[in-house]
Design an enzyme around this catalytic site. Structure first.
Site, mmCIF file in Angstrom:
data_model
loop_
_atom_site.group_PDB
_atom_site.id
_atom_site.type_symbol
_atom_site.label_atom_id
_atom_site.label_comp_id
_atom_site.label_asym_id
_atom_site.label_seq_id
_atom_site.Cartn_x
_atom_site.Cartn_y
_atom_site.Cartn_z
ATOM 1 N N ASP A 160 0.903 -1.349 0.062
ATOM 2 C CA ASP A 160 -0.192 0.232 0.024
ATOM 3 C C ASP A 160 0.845 1.347 0.026
ATOM 4 O O ASP A 160 0.239 2.269 0.644
ATOM 5 C CB ASP A 160 -0.976 -0.136 1.156
ATOM 6 C CG ASP A 160 -1.801 -1.068 1.030
ATOM 7 O OD1 ASP A 160 -1.902 -1.948 0.196
ATOM 8 O OD2 ASP A 160 -2.856 -1.503 2.130
ATOM 9 N N LYS B 121 -6.905 -4.983 -3.128
ATOM 10 C CA LYS B 121 -7.344 -5.433 -2.273
ATOM 11 C C LYS B 121 -8.428 -4.623 -1.285
ATOM 12 O O LYS B 121 -8.059 -3.397 -1.375
ATOM 13 C CB LYS B 121 -6.097 -5.887 -1.103
ATOM 14 C CG LYS B 121 -5.363 -4.928 -0.584
ATOM 15 C CD LYS B 121 -4.379 -5.339 0.395
ATOM 16 C CE LYS B 121 -3.627 -4.337 1.214
ATOM 17 N NZ LYS B 121 -4.259 -3.721 2.041
ATOM 18 N N LYS C 164 -7.570 -4.819 4.762
ATOM 19 C CA LYS C 164 -6.084 -4.595 5.414
ATOM 20 C C LYS C 164 -5.379 -5.624 5.030
ATOM 21 O O LYS C 164 -4.285 -5.500 4.578
ATOM 22 C CB LYS C 164 -6.430 -4.513 6.786
ATOM 23 C CG LYS C 164 -7.186 -3.198 7.325
ATOM 24 C CD LYS C 164 -6.905 -2.019 6.598
ATOM 25 C CE LYS C 164 -8.054 -0.920 7.237
ATOM 26 N NZ LYS C 164 -8.290 0.211 6.537
ATOM 27 N N VAL D 153 3.242 0.294 4.215
ATOM 28 C CA VAL D 153 2.575 1.112 5.191
ATOM 29 C C VAL D 153 0.998 0.484 5.346
ATOM 30 O O VAL D 153 0.456 -0.016 4.539
ATOM 31 C CB VAL D 153 2.378 2.619 4.983
ATOM 32 C CG1 VAL D 153 3.701 2.973 4.902
ATOM 33 C CG2 VAL D 153 1.763 2.703 3.450
ATOM 34 N N THR D 154 0.514 0.897 6.805
ATOM 35 C CA THR D 154 1.178 0.845 7.767
ATOM 36 C C THR D 154 1.744 -0.541 8.697
ATOM 37 O O THR D 154 0.832 -1.318 8.649
ATOM 38 C CB THR D 154 0.450 2.008 8.883
ATOM 39 O OG1 THR D 154 -0.821 1.184 9.178
ATOM 40 C CG2 THR D 154 0.131 3.192 7.963
ATOM 41 N N CYS E 174 -2.090 -2.756 7.793
ATOM 42 C CA CYS E 174 -2.140 -3.671 6.609
ATOM 43 C C CYS E 174 -0.682 -4.572 6.622
ATOM 44 O O CYS E 174 -0.905 -5.580 6.187
ATOM 45 C CB CYS E 174 -2.002 -2.454 5.239
ATOM 46 S SG CYS E 174 -3.867 -1.960 5.147
ATOM 47 N N GLN F 93 8.349 -14.119 21.244
ATOM 48 C CA GLN F 93 7.911 -15.544 21.606
ATOM 49 C C GLN F 93 8.646 -16.599 20.571
ATOM 50 O O GLN F 93 7.976 -17.440 19.808
ATOM 51 C CB GLN F 93 6.429 -15.701 21.514
ATOM 52 C CG GLN F 93 5.728 -14.930 22.320
ATOM 53 C CD GLN F 93 4.120 -14.854 22.554
ATOM 54 O OE1 GLN F 93 3.667 -16.016 22.730
ATOM 55 N NE2 GLN F 93 3.688 -14.007 21.693
HETATM 56 N N1 TIU Z 1 -2.621 0.192 4.487
HETATM 57 C C1 TIU Z 1 -3.034 0.557 5.683
HETATM 58 O O1 TIU Z 1 -2.351 0.172 6.562
HETATM 59 N N2 TIU Z 1 -4.258 1.098 5.705
HETATM 60 C C2 TIU Z 1 -4.816 1.734 6.755
HETATM 61 O O2 TIU Z 1 -5.889 2.354 6.684
HETATM 62 N N3 TIU Z 1 -3.965 2.190 7.702
HETATM 63 C C3 TIU Z 1 -3.888 3.055 8.583
HETATM 64 O O3 TIU Z 1 -2.939 3.197 9.343
HETATM 65 N N4 TIU Z 1 -4.950 3.919 8.562
#
Ligand code: TIU
Length: 242
Positions: free
Chosen positions: A30, A135, A138, A163-164, A168, A208
């Site tokens: 993403d 997609k 997430k 990210v993030t 995701c 772990q």
């Molecule tokens: N790609 C992803 O992480 N989508 C999100 O919505 N992330 C946020 O941190 N908002």
């Protein structure tokens, strides 16, 4: 026939990670304008998108190394159909955003496929032969053909960045781990709007005994990627998995 590629071993947490570039995919999560640039989904949720900028050159360097190795590269994009039929109402309503998913923003409709904001940033634009995976959720396996693409390419291991970190990237790595893929998350190739979540998310992966993966920095990974067959100085082969 090309000679078999020897495995690469890199220093990682919780212990060295071994992979064969021929059966490993780089999965870039993403890296879209909607998350990294002003006027997109991330900003409408109240976030400071500049916090994600340091990931861009890191992902760029890993992407260049993966291309050099001829590795499988997958770019993912989170987003929805223009008619929003794949958008759960709860997802649209959540977050009290200034602009909701599907609304017209400065970079087109927020998180909608085909819009400028939905696409991957110019610095990391996919090239021919690299899969771009859209997609709706997430995780990159949910409601996509990622599992089939990886299986058909004989992929066993994933290098994951993007990210993030705690949203995701985490969801995708958890999904991948449950499907039997060995995941190395590139620490500085991931970013969050919440630095403390980023740090904890990375620790959760390798805690772990590597409960659902490994983590390493790009500095730890890149030397191994540029010279396949190299073994990190303090590697412990008996604890690495093929
Ligand atoms: N790609 C992803 O992480 N989508 C999100 O919505 N992330 C946020 O941190 N908002």
């Amino acid at each position: 026939m090309a000679p078999p590629t020897p495995p690469v071993t890199v220093e990682a947490r919780p212990y060295p990670y071994s992979f064969d570039p021929a059966t490993t995919a780089l999965v870039i999560i993403d890296m879209q304008r909607d998350f990294l640039e002003p006027g997109g989904f991330g900003e409408t949720l109240g976030n400071d998108v500049s916090l994600l900028a340091p990931t861009i050159p890191v992902v760029g360097a890993v992407l260049a190394a993966a291309r050099e190795q001829g590795m499988t590269v997958i770019h993912t994009r989170e987003g929805h159909r223009p008619d929003l039929t794949d958008l759960p109402p709860a997802k649209k309503a959540r977050g009290n955003p200034t602009l909701a998913i599907g609304d017209e923003g400065p970079r087109g409709r927020i998180l909608v496929r085909g819009e400028e904001g939905h696409d991957i940033i110019d610095d990391l634009a996919p090239i021919e032969g690299e899969a771009v995976l859209d997609k709706p959720g997430k995780g990159a396996f949910y409601a996509t053909d990622l599992g089939a693409i990886l299986r058909n390419a004989g992929i066993k291991s994933l290098l994951v960045c993007g990210v993030t970190t705690e949203v995701c990237v985490h969801t995708t790595v958890r999904e991948a781990n449950d499907r039997g893929f060995e995941c190395l998350v590139i620490e500085d190739g991931c970013g969050s709007y919440f630095p403390e979540f980023h740090a904890m998310a990375l620790r959760m992966i390798s805690a772990q005994g590597g409960i659902f993966g490994w983590t390493a920095t790009s500095a730890e990974l890149l030397p191994g990627l540029s010279t396949p067959g190299s073994v990190a100085a303090e590697s412990a082969p008996s604890t690495t998995l093929a």
